[in-house]
Design a protein around this motif. Structure first.
Motif, PDB file in Angstrom:
ATOM      1  N   ALA A  28     -83.284  -7.918 -18.706  1.00 20.45           N
ATOM      2  CA  ALA A  28     -82.002  -8.335 -19.271  1.00 20.45           C
ATOM      3  C   ALA A  28     -81.007  -8.677 -18.169  1.00 20.45           C
ATOM      4  CB  ALA A  28     -81.429  -7.232 -20.159  1.00 20.45           C
ATOM      5  N   VAL A  29     -80.266  -9.764 -18.357  1.00 16.19           N
ATOM      6  CA  VAL A  29     -79.130 -10.081 -17.492  1.00 16.19           C
ATOM      7  C   VAL A  29     -78.001  -9.124 -17.870  1.00 16.19           C
ATOM      8  CG1 VAL A  29     -77.472 -11.847 -16.785  1.00 16.19           C
ATOM      9  CG2 VAL A  29     -79.817 -12.499 -17.406  1.00 16.19           C
ATOM     10  N   VAL A  30     -77.315  -8.550 -16.879  1.00 18.09           N
ATOM     11  CA  VAL A  30     -76.245  -7.599 -17.173  1.00 18.09           C
ATOM     12  C   VAL A  30     -74.921  -8.095 -16.610  1.00 18.09           C
ATOM     13  CG1 VAL A  30     -77.827  -5.638 -17.247  1.00 18.09           C
ATOM     14  CG2 VAL A  30     -76.672  -6.206 -15.101  1.00 18.09           C
ATOM     15  N   ASP A  31     -73.823  -7.626 -17.207  1.00 19.10           N
ATOM     16  CA  ASP A  31     -72.495  -7.977 -16.707  1.00 19.10           C
ATOM     17  C   ASP A  31     -72.079  -6.992 -15.617  1.00 19.10           C
ATOM     18  OD1 ASP A  31     -71.690  -5.655 -18.024  1.00 19.10           O
ATOM     19  OD2 ASP A  31     -70.778  -6.725 -19.710  1.00 19.10           O
ATOM     20  N   LYS A  32     -70.824  -7.115 -15.162  1.00 19.48           N
ATOM     21  CA  LYS A  32     -70.342  -6.290 -14.065  1.00 19.48           C
ATOM     22  C   LYS A  32     -70.303  -4.810 -14.414  1.00 19.48           C
ATOM     23  CE  LYS A  32     -66.637  -7.850 -12.086  1.00 19.48           C
ATOM     24  NZ  LYS A  32     -65.300  -8.490 -11.918  1.00 19.48           N
ATOM     25  N   GLN A  33     -70.293  -4.500 -15.703  1.00 17.47           N
ATOM     26  CA  GLN A  33     -70.298  -3.108 -16.142  1.00 17.47           C
ATOM     27  C   GLN A  33     -71.721  -2.580 -16.396  1.00 17.47           C
ATOM     28  OE1 GLN A  33     -67.926  -5.435 -17.387  1.00 17.47           O
ATOM     29  NE2 GLN A  33     -66.641  -4.532 -15.810  1.00 17.47           N
ATOM     30  N   GLY A  34     -72.706  -3.425 -16.166  1.00 15.29           N
ATOM     31  CA  GLY A  34     -74.089  -3.015 -16.350  1.00 15.29           C
ATOM     32  C   GLY A  34     -74.607  -3.153 -17.764  1.00 15.29           C
ATOM     33  N   ASN A  35     -73.859  -3.844 -18.633  1.00 13.11           N
ATOM     34  CA  ASN A  35     -74.269  -4.024 -20.018  1.00 13.11           C
ATOM     35  C   ASN A  35     -75.022  -5.346 -20.197  1.00 13.11           C
ATOM     36  OD1 ASN A  35     -72.874  -1.634 -20.892  1.00 13.11           O
ATOM     37  ND2 ASN A  35     -70.962  -2.786 -20.743  1.00 13.11           N
ATOM     38  N   PRO A  36     -76.093  -5.362 -20.986  1.00 12.29           N
ATOM     39  CA  PRO A  36     -76.851  -6.594 -21.187  1.00 12.29           C
ATOM     40  C   PRO A  36     -75.998  -7.691 -21.839  1.00 12.29           C
ATOM     41  CG  PRO A  36     -78.110  -4.694 -21.940  1.00 12.29           C
ATOM     42  CD  PRO A  36     -76.725  -4.206 -21.667  1.00 12.29           C
ATOM     43  N   TYR A 190     -75.514 -21.072  -6.356  1.00 13.22           N
ATOM     44  CA  TYR A 190     -74.163 -20.539  -6.516  1.00 13.22           C
ATOM     45  C   TYR A 190     -74.288 -19.158  -7.138  1.00 13.22           C
ATOM     46  CZ  TYR A 190     -69.409 -20.168  -8.449  1.00 13.22           C
ATOM     47  OH  TYR A 190     -68.139 -19.745  -8.787  1.00 13.22           O
ATOM     48  N   TYR A 191     -73.998 -18.113  -6.353  1.00  3.93           N
ATOM     49  CA  TYR A 191     -74.183 -16.745  -6.823  1.00  3.93           C
ATOM     50  C   TYR A 191     -72.966 -16.291  -7.625  1.00  3.93           C
ATOM     51  CZ  TYR A 191     -78.272 -16.477  -3.863  1.00  3.93           C
ATOM     52  OH  TYR A 191     -79.511 -16.707  -3.301  1.00  3.93           O
ATOM     53  N   VAL A 192     -73.246 -15.638  -8.764  1.00  3.42           N
ATOM     54  CA  VAL A 192     -72.192 -15.294  -9.715  1.00  3.42           C
ATOM     55  C   VAL A 192     -72.393 -13.896 -10.269  1.00  3.42           C
ATOM     56  CG1 VAL A 192     -71.916 -17.712 -10.396  1.00  3.42           C
ATOM     57  CG2 VAL A 192     -73.456 -16.238 -11.711  1.00  3.42           C
ATOM     58  N   ARG A 193     -71.334 -13.412 -10.923  1.00  2.00           N
ATOM     59  CA  ARG A 193     -71.390 -12.210 -11.753  1.00  2.00           C
ATOM     60  C   ARG A 193     -70.773 -12.554 -13.103  1.00  2.00           C
ATOM     61  NH1 ARG A 193     -68.261  -7.712  -8.700  1.00  2.00           N
ATOM     62  NH2 ARG A 193     -66.816  -9.447  -8.469  1.00  2.00           N
ATOM     63  N   PHE A 194     -71.116 -11.778 -14.110  1.00  2.00           N
ATOM     64  CA  PHE A 194     -70.655 -12.042 -15.473  1.00  2.00           C
ATOM     65  C   PHE A 194     -69.698 -10.952 -15.937  1.00  2.00           C
ATOM     66  CE2 PHE A 194     -74.916 -13.892 -15.068  1.00  2.00           C
ATOM     67  CZ  PHE A 194     -74.651 -15.210 -15.390  1.00  2.00           C
ATOM     68  N   GLN A 195     -68.644 -11.366 -16.630  1.00  2.00           N
ATOM     69  CA  GLN A 195     -67.658 -10.448 -17.200  1.00  2.00           C
ATOM     70  C   GLN A 195     -67.455 -10.799 -18.660  1.00  2.00           C
ATOM     71  OE1 GLN A 195     -65.470  -7.813 -15.747  1.00  2.00           O
ATOM     72  NE2 GLN A 195     -65.279  -7.538 -17.953  1.00  2.00           N
ATOM     73  N   LYS A 196     -67.689  -9.855 -19.552  1.00  2.31           N
ATOM     74  CA  LYS A 196     -67.502 -10.103 -20.973  1.00  2.31           C
ATOM     75  C   LYS A 196     -66.046 -10.465 -21.239  1.00  2.31           C
ATOM     76  CE  LYS A 196     -68.642  -8.100 -25.473  1.00  2.31           C
ATOM     77  NZ  LYS A 196     -69.200  -6.904 -26.156  1.00  2.31           N
ATOM     78  N   ALA A 197     -65.824 -11.589 -21.905  1.00  2.63           N
ATOM     79  CA  ALA A 197     -64.470 -12.111 -22.082  1.00  2.63           C
ATOM     80  C   ALA A 197     -63.586 -11.146 -22.859  1.00  2.63           C
ATOM     81  CB  ALA A 197     -64.521 -13.467 -22.779  1.00  2.63           C
TER      82      ALA A 197
END
Length: 211
Positions: A28-36, A190-197
């Motif tokens: 699973a891809v996870v966001d910055k908080q470690g949530n899928p 391009y390296y990124v991180r995800f943040q749930k809006a």
């Protein structure tokens, strides 16, 4: 005795075989908080070391439609939505449909990502795609390493033999616009991180529409 030696040899092969088993669940891809990441949820896509300069849509080239996927260094970007066929989470290294559904856009095409050729061996990540189309199949890849758990990049690499497979990087257009692109001259992802809006503190630099 020969049977025992053969059994031990086969056991060692199994022990040191690090290849995933066929049919194993994708990671699973996870966001910055470690949530899928979940389908139907919007996520800001931030550059690796910042909470600004997110991905959004904009007019490039001759300032006409369709809109292309760009980086806006002055705003947090626009929420991006992902979907994977038959899954209730977003996996790595799996064909995905990616969309940035900006409202009130002057361009009427779907806001699904696709590759759009702009030169020999060179493509912009643009819009106007459709789920299931070959040119709209993107993947998310996790950066390898023990401390890179939440660091990812995009690839255009459809699960079809003989098709282009290359990282999505940044191309600086003639007017300075940073466009997401694939092809010649785009060597680094391009390296990124995800943040749930829905969990991100809103501010006056939110980029609801850059067009």
């Amino acid at each position: 005795m020969k049977f025992i030696r053969l059994f031990c040899f086969l056991s060692l092969l199994v022990l040191f075989n690090t290849k995933p088993l066929q049919g194993a669940e994708p990671e699973a891809v996870v966001d910055k908080q470690g949530n899928p990441l979940k389908p139907g949820e919007g996520y800001y896509v931030f550059p690796l070391w910042a909470d600004n300069g997110g991905i959004t849509l904009g007019r490039t080239r001759n300032k006409t439609c369709p809109l292309d996927v760009i980086r806006n260094p002055d705003a947090i970007g626009t929420p991006v939505y992902f979907s994977a066929s038959g899954l209730d989470y977003i996996p790595t290294l799996t064909d995905l449909t990616i969309e940035i559904p900006i409202l009130g856009s002057p361009c009427n095409e779907p806001k699904v990502w696709r590759l759009l050729k702009v030169g020999s061996g060179f493509w912009f990540v643009s819009t106007g795609g459709a789920a299931g189309d070959l040119v709209s199949k993107f993947k998310i890849e996790r950066l390898a390493g023990e401390h890179a758990y939440e660091i990812y990049s995009f690839k255009f690499c459809p699960s079809v033999p003989g098709v282009l497979c290359a990282p999505v990087g940044t191309f600086v257009d003639t007017d300075g616009t940073k466009v997401m692109a694939v092809g010649d001259g785009i060597e680094e992802p391009y390296y990124v991180r995800f943040q749930k809006a829905s969990t991100f503190a809103q501010s006056n630099n939110q980029d609801l529409s850059s067009v």
